[in-house]
Design a protein around this motif. Structure first.
Motif, PDB file in Angstrom:
ATOM      1  N   TYR A  44       0.917  -1.466   0.573  1.00 35.07           N
ATOM      2  CA  TYR A  44       0.384   0.128  -0.221  1.00 35.07           C
ATOM      3  C   TYR A  44       1.011   1.365  -0.068  1.00 35.07           C
ATOM      4  CZ  TYR A  44      -3.354  -3.747   0.927  1.00 35.07           C
ATOM      5  OH  TYR A  44      -4.332  -4.416   0.751  1.00 35.07           O
ATOM      6  N   SER A  45       2.047   0.735  -0.133  1.00 39.12           N
ATOM      7  CA  SER A  45       2.755   2.395  -0.375  1.00 39.12           C
ATOM      8  C   SER A  45       3.108   3.656   1.225  1.00 39.12           C
ATOM      9  CB  SER A  45       2.983   3.086  -1.688  1.00 39.12           C
ATOM     10  OG  SER A  45       3.567   2.093  -2.305  1.00 39.12           O
ATOM     11  N   ILE A  46       2.699   2.613   2.155  1.00 34.47           N
ATOM     12  CA  ILE A  46       2.299   3.885   3.374  1.00 34.47           C
ATOM     13  C   ILE A  46       3.796   3.399   3.883  1.00 34.47           C
ATOM     14  CG2 ILE A  46       0.937   3.813   5.690  1.00 34.47           C
ATOM     15  CD1 ILE A  46      -1.253   2.742   4.043  1.00 34.47           C
ATOM     16  N   GLU A  47       3.933   4.686   4.362  1.00 41.10           N
ATOM     17  CA  GLU A  47       5.296   4.910   5.519  1.00 41.10           C
ATOM     18  C   GLU A  47       4.727   4.777   6.974  1.00 41.10           C
ATOM     19  OE1 GLU A  47       9.091   7.543   6.409  1.00 41.10           O
ATOM     20  OE2 GLU A  47       7.953   8.614   4.741  1.00 41.10           O
ATOM     21  N   PRO A  48       5.374   4.033   7.574  1.00 45.22           N
ATOM     22  CA  PRO A  48       5.007   3.802   8.508  1.00 45.22           C
ATOM     23  C   PRO A  48       5.240   4.864   9.946  1.00 45.22           C
ATOM     24  CG  PRO A  48       5.767   1.603   8.124  1.00 45.22           C
ATOM     25  CD  PRO A  48       6.027   2.573   6.808  1.00 45.22           C
ATOM     26  N   GLN A  49       4.421   5.404  10.471  1.00 45.21           N
ATOM     27  CA  GLN A  49       5.075   5.836  11.654  1.00 45.21           C
ATOM     28  C   GLN A  49       5.465   5.699  12.484  1.00 45.21           C
ATOM     29  OE1 GLN A  49       5.173   9.390   9.942  1.00 45.21           O
ATOM     30  NE2 GLN A  49       4.735   8.740   8.339  1.00 45.21           N
TER      31      GLN A  49
END
Length: 192
Positions: A44-49
């Protein structure tokens, strides 16, 4: 639920993954948590925070993660130490938390709970004194909810809320529905 969401064609966002990772952490599904974290990045190309990392925290993970651990991460580790009765990591987590906020009594209370669970009464007593010496008191648990642009505040075991009767009736209804669908075992709540 996540599978149903994907099957319906809905795309998860960053908040969705916080819920998924939190669920994995609470259920002890460590490998699943790491798998979802990987999917979050790769699929999903979501950068973890920091919040995502906080959901699957352990000491080894904190040391190796690409972001510097914050107070929430160390508090999460400290809380998990109670479950696993790991005093060594709990004491280290408290040391780090004291660097962020030395007068926060909640951190001391969490470590004292670890000591109490394993019967280290002298350490527990010493920590209770240190907590008292901070000069601050631990506040009761508080939740906030916004409905129709009005924010309501709820404290743990607070009987003073003006809409308490409606709130408890709603909670009873939700509890009954959860039991109906198998999510809450009979007798596993004190809402009744």
């Amino acid at each position: 639920m996540f599978s149903e969401m994907k099957n319906a064609g809905e795309k998860p966002d960053s908040i969705t993954f916080i819920g998924i990772l939190s669920g994995c952490a609470h259920m002890g599904f460590v490998e699943d948590g790491f798998s979802y974290l990987k999917s979050m990045i790769d699929d999903y190309s979501i950068e973890p925070q920091i919040e995502h990392y906080g959901c699957i925290v352990d000491l080894d993970f904190i040391v190796k993660m690409p972001k510097e651990a914050d107070a929430v991460m160390w508090a999460t580790l400290l809380a998990s130490c109670r479950v696993y009765k790991n005093v060594e990591f709990a004491e280290l987590a408290l040391e780090k938390l004291v660097e962020f906020d030395p007068k926060n009594p909640t951190n001391y209370v969490m470590l004292s709970n670890v000591y109490g669970d394993i019967g280290r009464w002298k350490d527990l007593a010493r920590l209770k004194v240190a907590t008292r010496d901070t000069g601050f008191r631990k506040l009761p648990g508080c939740s906030l909810i916004e409905v129709n642009d009005v924010v309501s505040e709820f404290y743990s075991l607070d009987e003073r809320h003006p809409d308490k009767e409606q709130i408890y009736e709603s909670l009873k209804g939700l509890t009954m529905l959860s039991r109906l669908y198998g999510n809450i075992p009979e007798g596993d709540t004190d809402i009744d």
